[in-house]
Design a protein around this motif. Sequence first.
Motif, short mmCIF file in Angstrom:
data_model
loop_
_atom_site.label_atom_id
_atom_site.label_comp_id
_atom_site.label_asym_id
_atom_site.label_seq_id
_atom_site.Cartn_x
_atom_site.Cartn_y
_atom_site.Cartn_z
N ARG A 168 32.13 28.97 36.60
CA ARG A 168 32.10 27.56 36.20
C ARG A 168 33.49 27.04 35.86
O ARG A 168 33.77 25.85 36.00
CB ARG A 168 31.16 27.38 35.01
CG ARG A 168 29.69 27.56 35.36
CD ARG A 168 28.83 27.78 34.14
NE ARG A 168 27.42 27.92 34.48
CZ ARG A 168 26.49 28.43 33.68
NH1 ARG A 168 26.84 28.87 32.47
NH2 ARG A 168 25.24 28.53 34.08
N ASP A 169 34.36 27.92 35.43
CA ASP A 169 35.72 27.52 35.10
C ASP A 169 36.59 27.45 36.35
O ASP A 169 37.31 26.48 36.58
CB ASP A 169 36.31 28.52 34.10
CG ASP A 169 37.71 28.14 33.66
OD1 ASP A 169 37.95 26.94 33.41
OD2 ASP A 169 38.56 29.04 33.55
N ALA A 170 36.51 28.48 37.21
CA ALA A 170 37.43 28.60 38.34
C ALA A 170 37.14 27.60 39.45
O ALA A 170 38.07 27.17 40.15
CB ALA A 170 37.38 30.02 38.90
N VAL A 171 35.88 27.21 39.66
CA VAL A 171 35.56 26.35 40.80
C VAL A 171 36.23 24.99 40.71
O VAL A 171 36.41 24.32 41.73
CB VAL A 171 34.03 26.14 40.93
CG1 VAL A 171 33.36 27.40 41.38
CG2 VAL A 171 33.43 25.62 39.63
N HIS A 172 36.63 24.58 39.53
CA HIS A 172 37.21 23.24 39.37
C HIS A 172 38.71 23.19 39.60
O HIS A 172 39.27 22.10 39.78
CB HIS A 172 36.89 22.70 37.97
CG HIS A 172 35.43 22.40 37.77
ND1 HIS A 172 34.80 21.32 38.35
CD2 HIS A 172 34.47 23.05 37.05
CE1 HIS A 172 33.52 21.31 38.00
NE2 HIS A 172 33.30 22.35 37.22
N TYR A 173 39.40 24.34 39.59
CA TYR A 173 40.85 24.28 39.79
C TYR A 173 41.35 25.24 40.88
O TYR A 173 42.53 25.21 41.22
CB TYR A 173 41.59 24.56 38.49
CG TYR A 173 41.45 25.96 37.94
CD1 TYR A 173 42.23 27.01 38.42
CD2 TYR A 173 40.54 26.23 36.92
CE1 TYR A 173 42.10 28.27 37.91
CE2 TYR A 173 40.41 27.51 36.40
CZ TYR A 173 41.19 28.53 36.90
OH TYR A 173 41.06 29.79 36.39
N GLU A 174 40.48 26.08 41.45
CA GLU A 174 40.88 26.97 42.53
C GLU A 174 40.40 26.40 43.86
O GLU A 174 39.20 26.27 44.09
CB GLU A 174 40.31 28.38 42.33
CG GLU A 174 40.91 29.15 41.19
CD GLU A 174 42.34 29.60 41.48
OE1 GLU A 174 42.83 29.36 42.61
OE2 GLU A 174 42.97 30.16 40.57
N ASN A 175 41.34 26.08 44.75
CA ASN A 175 40.98 25.57 46.06
C ASN A 175 40.46 26.69 46.96
O ASN A 175 39.54 26.48 47.75
CB ASN A 175 42.18 24.89 46.71
CG ASN A 175 41.86 24.31 48.08
OD1 ASN A 175 40.77 23.80 48.29
ND2 ASN A 175 42.81 24.39 49.00
N ASP A 176 41.06 27.87 46.85
CA ASP A 176 40.69 29.02 47.68
C ASP A 176 39.43 29.67 47.12
O ASP A 176 39.38 30.07 45.96
CB ASP A 176 41.85 30.02 47.69
CG ASP A 176 41.64 31.12 48.72
OD1 ASP A 176 40.51 31.26 49.22
OD2 ASP A 176 42.60 31.86 49.01
N LEU A 177 38.43 29.81 47.99
CA LEU A 177 37.15 30.40 47.56
C LEU A 177 37.31 31.87 47.18
O LEU A 177 36.62 32.36 46.29
CB LEU A 177 36.13 30.26 48.69
CG LEU A 177 34.64 30.28 48.28
CD1 LEU A 177 34.34 29.11 47.36
CD2 LEU A 177 33.75 30.24 49.51
N VAL A 178 38.22 32.57 47.84
CA VAL A 178 38.46 33.97 47.51
C VAL A 178 39.02 34.10 46.10
O VAL A 178 38.68 35.03 45.35
CB VAL A 178 39.41 34.63 48.53
CG1 VAL A 178 39.75 36.06 48.13
CG2 VAL A 178 38.78 34.61 49.92
N GLU A 179 39.88 33.15 45.71
CA GLU A 179 40.43 33.17 44.36
C GLU A 179 39.35 32.94 43.31
O GLU A 179 39.42 33.48 42.20
CB GLU A 179 41.55 32.14 44.24
CG GLU A 179 42.82 32.51 44.97
CD GLU A 179 43.38 33.85 44.50
OE1 GLU A 179 43.39 34.09 43.28
OE2 GLU A 179 43.78 34.66 45.36
N VAL A 180 38.37 32.12 43.64
CA VAL A 180 37.23 31.93 42.73
C VAL A 180 36.51 33.25 42.53
O VAL A 180 36.17 33.65 41.40
CB VAL A 180 36.27 30.86 43.27
CG1 VAL A 180 35.05 30.74 42.37
CG2 VAL A 180 36.97 29.51 43.38
#
Length: 355
Positions: A168-180
Amino acid sequence: MGIELSPAHFIYTGPLLTATPALAGLTMGPRGTLAAAAVVLGVSVTTATYNQAWGSQQVYTNFLAIFIVSVASVAMSGAMHRRRRSELDQVRRVAVAAQDVILRPVPTRLGPVRAASLCLAAEAEAQVGGDLYEAVQTRYGVRLIVGDVRGKGLNAVRAVGVVLGAFRDAVHYENDLVEVMNHCESALQREVAVPGVFDEEALVEGFTTVLIAHVPTDDPVVQLVNRGHPPPLLLHQGRVQDLLPTCPLPPFGLEEFITGAPVKPESYPFVPGDRLLLYTDGVIEARNRDNDFFDLPRAMEAIHAGTSPPVFLGQLHLQLHRHTESRLADDVAMILIERLNQDADHAPDSRKAVP
């Protein structure tokens, strides 16, 4: 009873028989205690008849003692059974409430898709399962996660909370899905490394399968990163296709098996009218009395195309209920999304993976 029917019948065994209902009441329910009392009564009648002891004060005293002890034992067993059931129900309600807080309902509309979710508990005592799911609308598009933590109980709840919080935190500032995905994995690794948070069994045997999906707002595709989770199913024009990863990846906790080229999201066409089902293995591993697995693709194809996502999942639930006769061996979680018609003019025809 063997003593009473042998030459040693002069040894009085009445007190031993009288204690039997009381002992049964400690471990059995009211029915079991009553059955034990009936057996004791039958033995007493048989031995009294065999030894021709009817009419003696000893026999009638023994029967009176059996009656009093049996009534008291059945009453005690019933009270203990009701108290244990009440305590178990309370623990289960608390556990389910905690899981409901962690697993929030999925909104019915998320940007370019309509969505619905379903979560079914196997109801194994008061255990809470390790299924997780979430759907979030972000500036990059709609992002979804579904996963399964090995095991049940507090360890599973902790892992579910950590992974969902990181997602829930990463999806809002990570463009790369792998980074999420990496953000979720790192958060779980940090939590596992904290002494005393997870027990030794969870550290040795625990792993988590996770699937993350991304639906861009203006591009009719779905991007997937799969870490050992069952592949999602795409329903296109009445036919189901499983979106298997080209390069399978291991679950969280087995990172040492990742080798080769850098991990990249895999894209598949997801045009208006298509439906994508994300689910946990409790669905496809559900069995009937003949030990046959639930045929999820066939069940999806049997549902009328015009049904809304909530009704669609409701009918899947009904088919699963009929298949297992309400005897789920594992928890079940599903998310269904349907692509809306806002960009139908740009929909591709190919059903193969987009490079």
